[in-house]
Design a protein around this motif. Structure first.
Motif, mmCIF file in Angstrom:
data_model
loop_
_atom_site.group_PDB
_atom_site.id
_atom_site.type_symbol
_atom_site.label_atom_id
_atom_site.label_comp_id
_atom_site.label_asym_id
_atom_site.label_seq_id
_atom_site.Cartn_x
_atom_site.Cartn_y
_atom_site.Cartn_z
ATOM 1 N N ASP A 147 0.841 -1.203 0.000
ATOM 2 C CA ASP A 147 0.000 0.000 0.000
ATOM 3 C C ASP A 147 0.876 1.252 0.000
ATOM 4 N N ASP A 148 0.361 2.327 -0.563
ATOM 5 C CA ASP A 148 1.060 3.619 -0.568
ATOM 6 C C ASP A 148 2.467 3.482 -1.143
ATOM 7 N N GLU A 164 -4.377 4.169 -6.530
ATOM 8 C CA GLU A 164 -5.418 4.644 -5.607
ATOM 9 C C GLU A 164 -5.600 6.150 -5.788
HETATM 10 MG MG MG Z 1 -3.255 3.292 0.122
#
Ligand code: MG
Ligand code: C2E
Ligand code: MG
Ligand code: MG
Length: 284
Positions: free
Chosen positions: A179-180, A242
């Motif tokens: 994520d990220d 995202e």
């Molecule tokens: Mg994220």
């Protein structure tokens, strides 16, 4: 005279700091109670496969409805929970709830994936995989339909344990997304050492693709995005973006080789009753 004023300033500052700390502890205590009292709920945000924008699954995002304070953002209370063991209980609560929901929505029959966020502290528990397995076992949700989102800052603190956990998760067919991606300082190191399935590009990169701000250069951001997707694909990883908010971002991401997208443009995180509506619509 100036000295007296300075002194007063320092005193006021100290008092404010003390207040902030007290407020933090109060919130932490309330969160502890909230988990037990059922004040936490999950919202779900859809994820789509490019280029045809078929639904591929959704991400579970925790929400806290505090009777006194109203809706509190996870950006506020997750970091708080992370400072204590609370995050561990909260994390398993979310995972179990999301698995039950996905079963109820027939994610298995529809071939959809449920993504769940896992925080560093939770992932570092020696019995992490054991507990995930227990959740799969008690809910009956198959691991093939579960995707765990780990933020990249966490995993390298203990690389050999992380490798063990990832391998064990794979034996249950559970997939992992970083994520990220791109916001930590160990991105490439992680890619080198751990076999994940997805890279989730942080929304700051998505924003920069079409940025108007003077400090951002869209052309550089695009080169970077193309490079990341190329790299990911050569490692057999899927890329998900995202924070997709505009049509322009969406078509750029598609052109740059992104595999999946998630963002307000295609669907905001919504409570289960509303998510059930888009699930029906997609199915029809
Ligand atoms: Mg994220
Ligand atoms: P994340 O995992 O990176 O989740 C994406 C965040 O971006 C979510 O914020 C989502 O609502 C928001 N978002 C989605 N699409 C867009 C968009 O198009 N534009 C913008 N500006 N934002 C978008 P949210 O729900 O406030 O969650 C914030 C963070 O809190 C999450 O970031 C995650 O790190 C953490 N979090 C949320 N739920 C959980 C959980 O159950 N467990 C753990 N450990 N962390 C969680
Ligand atoms: Mg996430
Ligand atoms: Mg993020």
């Amino acid at each position: 005279h100036a000295k007296v004023a300075d002194h007063a300033k320092i005193q006021r500052y100290t008092v404010e700091l003390g207040e902030a700390e007290k407020e933090r502890r109060r919130l932490e205590e309330e969160l502890r109670v909230a988990i037990a009292a059922g004040e936490l709920t999950l919202h779900y945000q859809p994820q789509f496969r490019l280029p045809h924008q078929q639904l591929s699954g959704c991400e579970a995002l925790v929400r806290w409805h505090n009777p006194r304070r109203g809706l509190i953002s996870p950006a506020t209370f997750i970091p708080l929970a992370e400072e204590s063991a609370l995050i561990v209980d909260l994390g398993y609560w979310v995972m179990e709830r999301a698995c039950r929901q996905a079963l109820e929505w027939d994610f298995v029959g529809r071939n959809l994936g449920m993504s769940v966020n896992v925080s560093a502290h939770q992932f570092e528990q020696p019995d992490f995989v054991e507990r995930v397995r227990t959740i799969l076992h008690t809910t009956g949700f198959p691991g093939e339909h579960l995707i765990l989102e780990l933020t990249e800052s966490l995993v390298l603190r203990d690389i050999s344990q992380a490798q063990r956990h990832v391998n064990d998760l794979h034996t249950h067919a559970i997939r992992i997304a970083i994520d990220d991606f791109g916001t930590g300082y160990s991105s490439l190191n992680m890619l080198a050492q751990l076999p994940f399935e997805h890279l989730k590009i942080d929304r700051s990169f998505v924003r920069d693709l079409t940025a108007q701000e003077a400090y951002a250069e869209p052309s550089r951001a695009r080169v970077l995005m193309r490079g990341i997707t190329g790299l990911a694909h050569s490692l057999q990883l899927k890329v998900i973006a995202e924070g997709v908010e505009t049509d322009e971002q969406l078509s750029l991401l598609q052109e740059l080789g992104c595999d999946k997208v998630q963002g307000y443009l295609l669907g905001r995180p919504v409570p289960p009753e509303e998510a059930a509506v888009w699930l029906e619509r997609v199915q029809a």
